[in-house]
Scaffold this active site. Structure first.
Site, PDB file in Angstrom:
ATOM      1  NE  ARG A  18      -1.688   1.149   4.166  1.00 22.41           N
ATOM      2  CZ  ARG A  18      -1.017   2.163   5.377  1.00 22.41           C
ATOM      3  NH1 ARG A  18       0.185   1.462   5.810  1.00 22.41           N
ATOM      4  NH2 ARG A  18      -1.700   3.053   5.474  1.00 22.41           N
ATOM      5  CE1 TYR A  23       2.798   4.840   6.365  1.00 18.90           C
ATOM      6  CE2 TYR A  23       1.343   4.439   4.478  1.00 18.90           C
ATOM      7  CZ  TYR A  23       1.632   4.977   5.671  1.00 18.90           C
ATOM      8  OH  TYR A  23       0.674   5.741   6.369  1.00 18.90           O
ATOM      9  CG  HIS A  80      -2.480  10.532  13.494  1.00 19.06           C
ATOM     10  ND1 HIS A  80      -1.280  11.328  13.799  1.00 19.06           N
ATOM     11  CD2 HIS A  80      -2.517   9.626  12.503  1.00 19.06           C
ATOM     12  CE1 HIS A  80      -0.516  10.651  12.870  1.00 19.06           C
ATOM     13  NE2 HIS A  80      -1.264   9.720  12.210  1.00 19.06           N
ATOM     14  CG  ASP A  87      -6.004   7.124  29.104  1.00 15.24           C
ATOM     15  OD1 ASP A  87      -5.075   8.215  29.034  1.00 15.24           O
ATOM     16  OD2 ASP A  87      -6.979   7.125  28.973  1.00 15.24           O
ATOM     17  CD  GLU A  98       4.135   7.394  18.607  1.00 18.36           C
ATOM     18  OE1 GLU A  98       3.926   8.371  17.912  1.00 18.36           O
ATOM     19  OE2 GLU A  98       3.627   7.475  19.848  1.00 18.36           O
ATOM     20  CG  HIS A 100       5.000   6.822  13.564  1.00 20.25           C
ATOM     21  ND1 HIS A 100       3.834   6.498  13.379  1.00 20.25           N
ATOM     22  CD2 HIS A 100       5.161   7.695  14.589  1.00 20.25           C
ATOM     23  CE1 HIS A 100       3.205   6.766  14.517  1.00 20.25           C
ATOM     24  NE2 HIS A 100       3.993   7.469  15.133  1.00 20.25           N
ATOM     25  CB  ILE A 101       7.340   3.233   8.077  1.00 21.28           C
ATOM     26  CG1 ILE A 101       7.451   1.848   8.742  1.00 21.28           C
ATOM     27  CG2 ILE A 101       7.703   3.311   6.690  1.00 21.28           C
ATOM     28  CD1 ILE A 101       6.486   0.939   8.098  1.00 21.28           C
ATOM     29  CB  SER A 102       5.859   7.917   6.548  1.00 18.83           C
ATOM     30  OG  SER A 102       4.840   8.214   7.621  1.00 18.83           O
ATOM     31  NE  ARG A 111      -1.620  10.576   6.971  1.00 17.54           N
ATOM     32  CZ  ARG A 111      -2.260   9.371   7.181  1.00 17.54           C
ATOM     33  NH1 ARG A 111      -1.908   8.622   8.045  1.00 17.54           N
ATOM     34  NH2 ARG A 111      -3.051   8.821   6.259  1.00 17.54           N
TER      35      ARG A 111
END
Length: 148
Positions: A18, A23, A80, A87, A98, A100-102, A111
């Site tokens: 995708r 990505y 987001h 929580d 955390e 993220h690929i992008s 975003r």
């Protein structure tokens, strides 16, 4: 040996298929293989989970408390707006990183906000699948800085 839970959020299982312009072409299995190779080099045991369900991701986080030394999470779209995942991260006493690929800060306006990052030890974003590799190295650095 450090134990790290890797949590892939929604649609990460479709990586390589995708939105390749966002990505990349490295697929889900290849990402997991990169993670396993790096973890082996760093003497880190990893368990990799993926879910498209917010509740299941929360359960993964809860279960990590007494079974893992750290969590690396790509909350994907939940980044987001999921106060529930935020929580859950806040509820565990182990460090959460955390990833993220992008580069979420170079994308659409919505975003650029991560509600989940505020409860994480740190965030790595925009290095493609190497974001996970960098996060594993961050876990190792955290271990080394506190003496294991």
């Amino acid at each position: 040996m450090k134990r790290v839970l890797i949590i892939h959020g929604p649609n990460i299982n479709l990586t390589g298929k995708r939105e390749k312009e966002v990505y990349g072409e490295v697929n889900y299995e290849e990402i997991n293989n990169m993670i396993k190779r790096e973890a082996s080099k760093l003497d880190i045991a990893v368990k990799i989970q993926q879910s498209n369900s917010e509740g299941e991701i929360i359960n993964f986080i809860h279960s990590a408390e007494n079974n893992f030394d750290a969590i690396i999470i790509n909350p994907a779209a939940y980044t987001h707006y999921s106060l529930a995942i935020m929580d859950a991260i806040a509820a565990v006493s182990i460090p959460v990183i955390e990833v993220h690929i992008s580069n979420i800060f170079g994308r659409e306006e919505f975003r650029k906000t991560s509600v989940t990052a505020s409860k994480c030890k740190g965030m790595i974003t925009g290095f493609g699948p190497y974001s996970y590799v960098l996060a594993l190295n961050a876990v190792k650095l955290l271990e080394d800085s506190i003496g294991g």
